[in-house]
Design a protein around this motif. Structure first.
Motif, PDB file in Angstrom:
ATOM      1  N   GLY A  45       0.816  -1.222   0.000  1.00 50.05           N
ATOM      2  CA  GLY A  45       0.000   0.000   0.000  1.00 50.05           C
ATOM      3  C   GLY A  45       0.840   1.259   0.000  1.00 50.05           C
ATOM      4  N   LEU A  46       1.909   1.265   0.798  1.00 49.44           N
ATOM      5  CA  LEU A  46       2.805   2.428   0.797  1.00 49.44           C
ATOM      6  C   LEU A  46       3.498   2.581  -0.553  1.00 49.44           C
ATOM      7  CD1 LEU A  46       4.352   2.145   4.369  1.00 49.44           C
ATOM      8  CD2 LEU A  46       2.772   3.890   3.554  1.00 49.44           C
ATOM      9  N   GLY A  47       3.868   1.460  -1.168  1.00 49.13           N
ATOM     10  CA  GLY A  47       4.495   1.526  -2.493  1.00 49.13           C
ATOM     11  C   GLY A  47       3.547   2.033  -3.551  1.00 49.13           C
ATOM     12  N   VAL A  48       2.309   1.532  -3.553  1.00 46.35           N
ATOM     13  CA  VAL A  48       1.313   2.009  -4.525  1.00 46.35           C
ATOM     14  C   VAL A  48       0.982   3.476  -4.279  1.00 46.35           C
ATOM     15  CG1 VAL A  48      -1.102   1.737  -5.242  1.00 46.35           C
ATOM     16  CG2 VAL A  48       0.350  -0.266  -4.988  1.00 46.35           C
ATOM     17  N   GLY A  49       0.841   3.850  -3.027  1.00 45.36           N
ATOM     18  CA  GLY A  49       0.564   5.253  -2.708  1.00 45.36           C
ATOM     19  C   GLY A  49       1.691   6.176  -3.125  1.00 45.36           C
ATOM     20  N   GLU A  50       2.917   5.735  -2.934  1.00 37.37           N
ATOM     21  CA  GLU A  50       4.067   6.545  -3.367  1.00 37.37           C
ATOM     22  C   GLU A  50       4.114   6.631  -4.879  1.00 37.37           C
ATOM     23  OE1 GLU A  50       7.284   9.019  -2.926  1.00 37.37           O
ATOM     24  OE2 GLU A  50       5.941   8.286  -1.357  1.00 37.37           O
ATOM     25  N   THR A  51       3.753   5.542  -5.569  1.00 37.57           N
ATOM     26  CA  THR A  51       3.717   5.569  -7.034  1.00 37.57           C
ATOM     27  C   THR A  51       2.650   6.541  -7.531  1.00 37.57           C
ATOM     28  OG1 THR A  51       4.447   3.277  -7.096  1.00 37.57           O
ATOM     29  CG2 THR A  51       3.414   4.141  -9.086  1.00 37.57           C
ATOM     30  N   LEU A  52       1.490   6.543  -6.871  1.00 38.43           N
ATOM     31  CA  LEU A  52       0.404   7.417  -7.306  1.00 38.43           C
ATOM     32  C   LEU A  52       0.634   8.874  -6.925  1.00 38.43           C
ATOM     33  CD1 LEU A  52      -2.700   5.219  -6.401  1.00 38.43           C
ATOM     34  CD2 LEU A  52      -1.771   5.682  -8.672  1.00 38.43           C
ATOM     35  N   PHE A  53       1.094   9.120  -5.712  1.00 37.93           N
ATOM     36  CA  PHE A  53       1.142  10.481  -5.186  1.00 37.93           C
ATOM     37  C   PHE A  53       2.546  11.000  -4.922  1.00 37.93           C
ATOM     38  CE2 PHE A  53      -2.753   8.455  -3.446  1.00 37.93           C
ATOM     39  CZ  PHE A  53      -3.666   9.137  -4.242  1.00 37.93           C
ATOM     40  N   GLY A  54       3.571  10.197  -5.125  1.00 38.25           N
ATOM     41  CA  GLY A  54       4.936  10.605  -4.793  1.00 38.25           C
ATOM     42  C   GLY A  54       5.440  11.768  -5.609  1.00 38.25           C
ATOM     43  N   ARG A  55       5.003  11.874  -6.855  1.00 31.98           N
ATOM     44  CA  ARG A  55       5.480  12.978  -7.695  1.00 31.98           C
ATOM     45  C   ARG A  55       4.965  14.318  -7.192  1.00 31.98           C
ATOM     46  NH1 ARG A  55       1.640  10.181 -10.421  1.00 31.98           N
ATOM     47  NH2 ARG A  55      -0.183  11.350 -11.122  1.00 31.98           N
ATOM     48  N   PHE A  56       3.836  14.326  -6.481  1.00 34.42           N
ATOM     49  CA  PHE A  56       3.319  15.570  -5.918  1.00 34.42           C
ATOM     50  C   PHE A  56       4.063  15.954  -4.651  1.00 34.42           C
ATOM     51  CE2 PHE A  56      -0.409  13.590  -7.994  1.00 34.42           C
ATOM     52  CZ  PHE A  56      -0.529  14.509  -9.035  1.00 34.42           C
ATOM     53  N   GLY A  57       4.489  14.968  -3.894  1.00 38.50           N
ATOM     54  CA  GLY A  57       5.187  15.233  -2.649  1.00 38.50           C
ATOM     55  C   GLY A  57       6.667  15.468  -2.813  1.00 38.50           C
ATOM     56  N   SER A  58       7.203  15.230  -4.032  1.00 44.24           N
ATOM     57  CA  SER A  58       8.642  15.392  -4.219  1.00 44.24           C
ATOM     58  C   SER A  58       9.035  16.847  -4.372  1.00 44.24           C
ATOM     59  CB  SER A  58       9.106  14.603  -5.454  1.00 44.24           C
ATOM     60  OG  SER A  58       8.493  15.131  -6.614  1.00 44.24           O
ATOM     61  N   VAL A  59       8.060  17.752  -4.456  1.00 45.41           N
ATOM     62  CA  VAL A  59       8.359  19.168  -4.570  1.00 45.41           C
ATOM     63  C   VAL A  59       9.023  19.669  -3.298  1.00 45.41           C
ATOM     64  CG1 VAL A  59       7.344  21.448  -4.888  1.00 45.41           C
ATOM     65  CG2 VAL A  59       6.443  19.502  -6.164  1.00 45.41           C
ATOM     66  N   ALA A  60       8.480  19.270  -2.181  1.00 46.10           N
ATOM     67  CA  ALA A  60       9.040  19.663  -0.880  1.00 46.10           C
ATOM     68  C   ALA A  60       9.638  18.423  -0.230  1.00 46.10           C
ATOM     69  CB  ALA A  60       7.956  20.272  -0.016  1.00 46.10           C
ATOM     70  N   HIS A  61      10.010  18.557   1.018  1.00 48.06           N
ATOM     71  CA  HIS A  61      10.591  17.425   1.726  1.00 48.06           C
ATOM     72  C   HIS A  61       9.510  16.425   2.062  1.00 48.06           C
ATOM     73  CE1 HIS A  61       9.099  20.163   4.763  1.00 48.06           C
ATOM     74  NE2 HIS A  61       9.037  19.139   5.595  1.00 48.06           N
ATOM     75  N   ALA A  62       9.820  15.159   1.917  1.00 48.40           N
ATOM     76  CA  ALA A  62       8.889  14.099   2.311  1.00 48.40           C
ATOM     77  C   ALA A  62       9.540  13.308   3.436  1.00 48.40           C
ATOM     78  CB  ALA A  62       8.598  13.188   1.124  1.00 48.40           C
ATOM     79  N   HIS A  63       8.822  12.428   4.052  1.00 42.98           N
ATOM     80  CA  HIS A  63       9.408  11.690   5.166  1.00 42.98           C
ATOM     81  C   HIS A  63      10.063  10.468   4.636  1.00 42.98           C
ATOM     82  CE1 HIS A  63       6.410   8.524   6.941  1.00 42.98           C
ATOM     83  NE2 HIS A  63       7.174   7.986   6.068  1.00 42.98           N
TER      84      HIS A  63
END
Length: 192
Positions: free
Chosen positions: A174-192
């Protein structure tokens, strides 16, 4: 009797009294390390409330269908956690852009005022900020989103501590799929 012998007497008598406080202290019995009912190794067994409870007693998968439902719910929560991270990062970037646009607008208004008032001798001075100002509508919502993300992270940690491989795989996928779907939006700033 002097004070030194009294102190030694009290020390010895207290050790004698403390040595036998109703407990049997013989070491003849074997010691068992099995404390509790939790399986401390990775397993796939469908369980009961003694083996693993996912966060509360109402969510205990007792059949294989309930186990699949629990794994699917954990999968979706992991995807939602990645969405929260991405939306928190994009909202921070959006708020920074809004702040930047407000500063440009203030500079344009100030330069217009300077052009219309030629008699003014001192220019308008702006304070250079290293961080955007505290705006309650922006920062409180960002803080609430961070609290939700942290709460989910701790709940995921408690789920992993059940040592149930179905739960662990569901969270990881689930974390992998979520990162695949939404990771490009969160890569603008710092992510955890």
């Amino acid at each position: 009797m002097n004070w030194q012998s009294l102190a030694i007497y009290l020390l010895c008598s207290s050790q004698i009294c403390l040595a036998d406080n109703g407990m049997v202290m013989s070491m003849d019995d074997g010691m068992t390390l099995a404390v509790g009912n939790m399986l401390s190794y990775l397993h796939f067994t469908p369980g009961d409330t003694r083996l693993y409870t996912v966060w509360f007693l109402g969510w205990v998968p007792k059949s294989s269908g309930a186990m699949v439902g629990t794994c699917f719910a954990l999968f979706m929560l992991a995807v939602i956690e990645r969405w929260i991270v991405a939306s928190n990062s994009t909202s921070f970037s959006f708020f920074c852009i809004l702040y930047f646009l407000r500063m440009i607008r203030a500079i344009i208004i100030a330069s217009d005022k300077l052009n219309t008032l030629p008699t003014r001798s001192s220019p308008i001075v702006f304070i250079k900020r290293f961080a955007p100002p505290f705006i309650p509508a922006h920062d409180i919502s960002r803080g609430v989103m961070f609290v939700a993300q942290t709460l989910l992270d701790y709940l995921f940690m408690l789920t992993i501590m059940t040592f149930q491989l179905g739960f662990i795989f569901s969270l990881i996928v689930g974390l992998g799929v979520g990162e695949t779907l939404f990771g490009r939006f969160g890569s603008v700033a710092h992510a955890h």
